[in-house]
Write a protein that holds these residues in place. Structure first.
Motif, PDB file in Angstrom:
ATOM      1  N   LEU A   5       0.594  -1.262  -0.023  1.00 52.40           N
ATOM      2  CA  LEU A   5       0.130  -0.070  -0.024  1.00 52.40           C
ATOM      3  C   LEU A   5       0.723   1.301   0.032  1.00 52.40           C
ATOM      4  CD1 LEU A   5      -2.803  -0.791   2.335  1.00 52.40           C
ATOM      5  CD2 LEU A   5      -3.103  -0.844  -0.125  1.00 52.40           C
ATOM      6  N   ARG A   6       1.987   1.068   0.713  1.00 48.87           N
ATOM      7  CA  ARG A   6       2.779   2.547   0.633  1.00 48.87           C
ATOM      8  C   ARG A   6       3.184   2.677  -0.800  1.00 48.87           C
ATOM      9  NH1 ARG A   6       8.398   1.013   1.106  1.00 48.87           N
ATOM     10  NH2 ARG A   6       8.676  -1.314   1.191  1.00 48.87           N
ATOM     11  N   HIS A   7       3.587   1.684  -1.424  1.00 50.70           N
ATOM     12  CA  HIS A   7       3.909   1.965  -2.868  1.00 50.70           C
ATOM     13  C   HIS A   7       2.806   2.844  -3.679  1.00 50.70           C
ATOM     14  CE1 HIS A   7       6.696  -1.645  -2.034  1.00 50.70           C
ATOM     15  NE2 HIS A   7       7.309  -0.699  -1.919  1.00 50.70           N
ATOM     16  N   LEU A   8       1.770   2.157  -3.328  1.00 48.55           N
ATOM     17  CA  LEU A   8       0.378   2.928  -3.881  1.00 48.55           C
ATOM     18  C   LEU A   8       0.120   4.533  -3.612  1.00 48.55           C
ATOM     19  CD1 LEU A   8      -2.105   0.018  -3.727  1.00 48.55           C
ATOM     20  CD2 LEU A   8      -0.579   0.812  -5.882  1.00 48.55           C
ATOM     21  N   LYS A   9       0.674   4.523  -2.312  1.00 50.44           N
ATOM     22  CA  LYS A   9       0.608   6.121  -1.806  1.00 50.44           C
ATOM     23  C   LYS A   9       1.676   6.958  -2.552  1.00 50.44           C
ATOM     24  CE  LYS A   9      -1.186   5.024   2.809  1.00 50.44           C
ATOM     25  NZ  LYS A   9      -0.773   4.829   4.173  1.00 50.44           N
ATOM     26  N   VAL A  10       2.877   6.114  -2.985  1.00 52.04           N
ATOM     27  CA  VAL A  10       3.734   7.072  -3.511  1.00 52.04           C
ATOM     28  C   VAL A  10       3.338   7.486  -4.975  1.00 52.04           C
ATOM     29  CG1 VAL A  10       6.092   6.779  -4.998  1.00 52.04           C
ATOM     30  CG2 VAL A  10       5.643   5.980  -2.345  1.00 52.04           C
ATOM     31  N   VAL A  11       2.733   6.590  -5.835  1.00 48.36           N
ATOM     32  CA  VAL A  11       1.991   6.709  -6.945  1.00 48.36           C
ATOM     33  C   VAL A  11       1.296   7.981  -6.814  1.00 48.36           C
ATOM     34  CG1 VAL A  11       1.164   5.634  -9.067  1.00 48.36           C
ATOM     35  CG2 VAL A  11       2.641   4.276  -7.780  1.00 48.36           C
ATOM     36  N   CYS A  12       0.247   7.706  -6.231  1.00 52.16           N
ATOM     37  CA  CYS A  12      -0.784   8.746  -5.915  1.00 52.16           C
ATOM     38  C   CYS A  12      -0.201  10.112  -5.778  1.00 52.16           C
ATOM     39  CB  CYS A  12      -1.776   8.283  -4.642  1.00 52.16           C
ATOM     40  SG  CYS A  12      -2.837   6.897  -5.345  1.00 52.16           S
ATOM     41  N   ALA A  13       0.941  10.080  -4.758  1.00 49.98           N
ATOM     42  CA  ALA A  13       1.469  11.607  -4.199  1.00 49.98           C
ATOM     43  C   ALA A  13       1.906  11.979  -5.511  1.00 49.98           C
ATOM     44  CB  ALA A  13       2.290  11.278  -3.353  1.00 49.98           C
ATOM     45  N   ALA A  33      15.654   9.297  -3.200  1.00 50.01           N
ATOM     46  CA  ALA A  33      14.995   7.954  -2.279  1.00 50.01           C
ATOM     47  C   ALA A  33      13.675   7.839  -2.908  1.00 50.01           C
ATOM     48  CB  ALA A  33      14.834   8.324  -0.915  1.00 50.01           C
ATOM     49  N   LEU A  34      12.980   8.831  -3.306  1.00 51.72           N
ATOM     50  CA  LEU A  34      11.596   8.499  -3.784  1.00 51.72           C
ATOM     51  C   LEU A  34      11.810   8.211  -5.255  1.00 51.72           C
ATOM     52  CD1 LEU A  34       8.626   8.547  -3.266  1.00 51.72           C
ATOM     53  CD2 LEU A  34       8.390  10.984  -4.211  1.00 51.72           C
ATOM     54  N   THR A  35      12.791   8.897  -6.114  1.00 52.89           N
ATOM     55  CA  THR A  35      12.924   8.309  -7.332  1.00 52.89           C
ATOM     56  C   THR A  35      13.294   6.780  -7.392  1.00 52.89           C
ATOM     57  OG1 THR A  35      13.533  10.615  -7.889  1.00 52.89           O
ATOM     58  CG2 THR A  35      14.514   8.665  -9.367  1.00 52.89           C
ATOM     59  N   ALA A  36      14.320   6.227  -6.640  1.00 53.93           N
ATOM     60  CA  ALA A  36      14.510   4.830  -6.507  1.00 53.93           C
ATOM     61  C   ALA A  36      13.226   4.318  -6.136  1.00 53.93           C
ATOM     62  CB  ALA A  36      15.722   4.753  -5.503  1.00 53.93           C
ATOM     63  N   GLN A  37      12.653   4.493  -5.352  1.00 49.25           N
ATOM     64  CA  GLN A  37      11.728   3.779  -5.001  1.00 49.25           C
ATOM     65  C   GLN A  37      10.425   3.767  -6.132  1.00 49.25           C
ATOM     66  OE1 GLN A  37       8.054   3.767  -1.570  1.00 49.25           O
ATOM     67  NE2 GLN A  37       9.986   4.669  -0.945  1.00 49.25           N
ATOM     68  N   ARG A  69      -6.907   1.908  -9.667  1.00 49.47           N
ATOM     69  CA  ARG A  69      -7.168   0.636  -8.427  1.00 49.47           C
ATOM     70  C   ARG A  69      -6.511   1.332  -7.085  1.00 49.47           C
ATOM     71  NH1 ARG A  69      -8.773  -1.004 -12.437  1.00 49.47           N
ATOM     72  NH2 ARG A  69      -8.763  -2.850 -13.426  1.00 49.47           N
ATOM     73  N   ALA A  70      -5.408   2.142  -7.180  1.00 49.22           N
ATOM     74  CA  ALA A  70      -5.187   2.845  -5.835  1.00 49.22           C
ATOM     75  C   ALA A  70      -6.231   3.585  -5.124  1.00 49.22           C
ATOM     76  CB  ALA A  70      -3.739   3.349  -6.056  1.00 49.22           C
ATOM     77  N   ARG A  71      -6.958   4.262  -6.051  1.00 52.91           N
ATOM     78  CA  ARG A  71      -7.913   5.472  -5.507  1.00 52.91           C
ATOM     79  C   ARG A  71      -9.291   4.730  -4.976  1.00 52.91           C
ATOM     80  NH1 ARG A  71      -6.898   9.414 -10.742  1.00 52.91           N
ATOM     81  NH2 ARG A  71      -5.104  10.515  -9.768  1.00 52.91           N
ATOM     82  N   VAL A  72      -9.359   3.472  -5.312  1.00 51.01           N
ATOM     83  CA  VAL A  72     -10.268   2.658  -4.671  1.00 51.01           C
ATOM     84  C   VAL A  72      -9.480   1.744  -3.301  1.00 51.01           C
ATOM     85  CG1 VAL A  72     -11.754   0.773  -4.695  1.00 51.01           C
ATOM     86  CG2 VAL A  72     -11.594   2.275  -6.679  1.00 51.01           C
ATOM     87  N   LEU A  73      -8.403   1.104  -3.439  1.00 53.62           N
ATOM     88  CA  LEU A  73      -7.592   0.493  -2.402  1.00 53.62           C
ATOM     89  C   LEU A  73      -7.408   1.020  -1.162  1.00 53.62           C
ATOM     90  CD1 LEU A  73      -5.715  -2.060  -4.576  1.00 53.62           C
ATOM     91  CD2 LEU A  73      -7.621  -2.531  -3.413  1.00 53.62           C
ATOM     92  N   LEU A  74      -6.679   2.348  -1.262  1.00 50.28           N
ATOM     93  CA  LEU A  74      -6.354   3.040  -0.288  1.00 50.28           C
ATOM     94  C   LEU A  74      -7.384   3.674   0.591  1.00 50.28           C
ATOM     95  CD1 LEU A  74      -3.433   5.114  -1.887  1.00 50.28           C
ATOM     96  CD2 LEU A  74      -3.345   3.285  -0.382  1.00 50.28           C
TER      97      LEU A  74
END
Length: 330
Positions: A5-13, A33-37, A69-74
């Motif tokens: 889920l933390r990865h989905l938060k990164v994509v949404c941000a 660090a965010l770029t590498a993630q 998908r992230a906007r439903v799951l989160l």
């Protein structure tokens, strides 16, 4: 790497800020660090999620899929965590500690917040204003708002793409806002056909109201000379200055010197609705919010005694009040 889920938060941000640098600041991370993630996430999903250049980061087709998908799951996961915490603490699962309410405008939301604050003095209540129904619906879908209190024209519905439940608070006839010395102000109701020589003004928004108004004028035998669109305060100013007459809700309280009258036969109706995501914590509190919204509406409409008297002897404008519109449309 397993997607979390933390990865989905990164994509949404990144999508919300339009920039990896801004997203890193929002998340409290260093930009490298965010770029590498992000790169690890893209390798896991098999392709780039964003096109990045000097103008920022824009989702690719794969990115849009992940975001949908992230906007439903989160929000669903946040709801699960909130409900679990309340149950573990022995709290009332029908009560939330925080309410984020978006609204297009009008007095109903103010009275709703007032009644909610009285019912739950310790609750945190925030509001967000927008002229646009779809903007608020998108914020509910993204988990940024719990509820959206909006208005729609007649039996229209907000776009189904947001997957929200919409329930009717009330349906009113649209009224005409005019100076108290206007020739039509002496009547209990106004015949639209008698207003063919007028200029008009109405509030801004993204509903079909302008098209519905033009259609109603056509049925009355004329085309409106001019339709101005602006904010509520400017609408009042224009009517006071004699530049136009306005279209307003029955819940609107005219200032001194102006009055409102319903249109005869209710050729235009305005539906006040409350929306929420069915998989969010807000869905469990929705019955309570709907009851408070109904009380708030009654508080507001009670101020317009002339409209209530007209309703008792006038046409039925209620339509499908009180049903879940999302189910009806299915």
């Amino acid at each position: 790497m397993n997607l979390e889920l933390r990865h989905l938060k990164v994509v949404c941000a990144i999508a919300e800020t339009g920039s990896v640098t801004k997203a890193a600041s929002q998340l409290g991370l260093a930009q490298p660090a965010l770029t590498a993630q992000l790169q690890r996430i893209e390798r896991t999903l098999g392709g780039p999620l964003f096109d990045r250049d000097r103008r920022g980061a824009r989702p690719t087709a794969l990115g849009e899929l992940v975001l949908s998908r992230a906007r439903v799951l989160l929000p669903a996961m946040k709801g699960l965590q909130d409900e679990a915490a309340r149950l573990a603490a022995g709290g009332d699962e029908m009560m939330m500690s925080r309410y984020r309410i978006g609204a297009v405008g009008g007095p109903v939301v103010a009275h709703l917040v007032h009644r909610l604050a009285e019912a739950q003095p310790d609750a945190q209540i925030t509001t967000h204003a927008s002229y646009y129904v779809e903007e608020l619906a998108g914020m509910v879908l993204a988990g940024k708002l719990d509820y959206a209190q909006v208005g729609v024209c007649g039996d229209a519905l907000p776009s189904a793409e947001f997957g929200l439940v919409w329930q009717t608070i009330a349906v009113n006839a649209v009224c005409v806002l005019m100076p108290e010395d206007h020739p039509q102000a002496k009547n209990r109701e106004v015949d639209l056909a008698e207003l063919g020589d007028e200029h008009w003004v109405a509030g801004a928004g993204d509903t079909c109201f302008a098209d519905c108004f033009a259609a109603a004028c056509a049925r009355a035998g004329f085309a409106p000379l001019k339709m101005l669109e602006t904010d509520a305060r400017a609408c009042v100013d224009m009517v006071e200055l004699g530049l136009a007459i306005g279209l307003c809700q029955a819940t609107f309280r005219p200032p001194a010197g102006l009055t409102s009258r319903p249109l005869r036969g209710a050729p235009l109706r305005w539906r006040l609705i409350l929306g929420w995501h069915p998989d969010s914590p807000a869905a469990r509190s929705a019955p309570k919010l709907m009851a408070l919204a109904d009380e708030a509406y009654q508080d507001v409409i009670a101020r317009n005694e002339a409209y209530q008297e007209w309703m008792r002897s006038g046409p039925d404008v209620s339509g499908i009040t009180g049903v879940e519109l999302a189910q009806e449309a299915a």
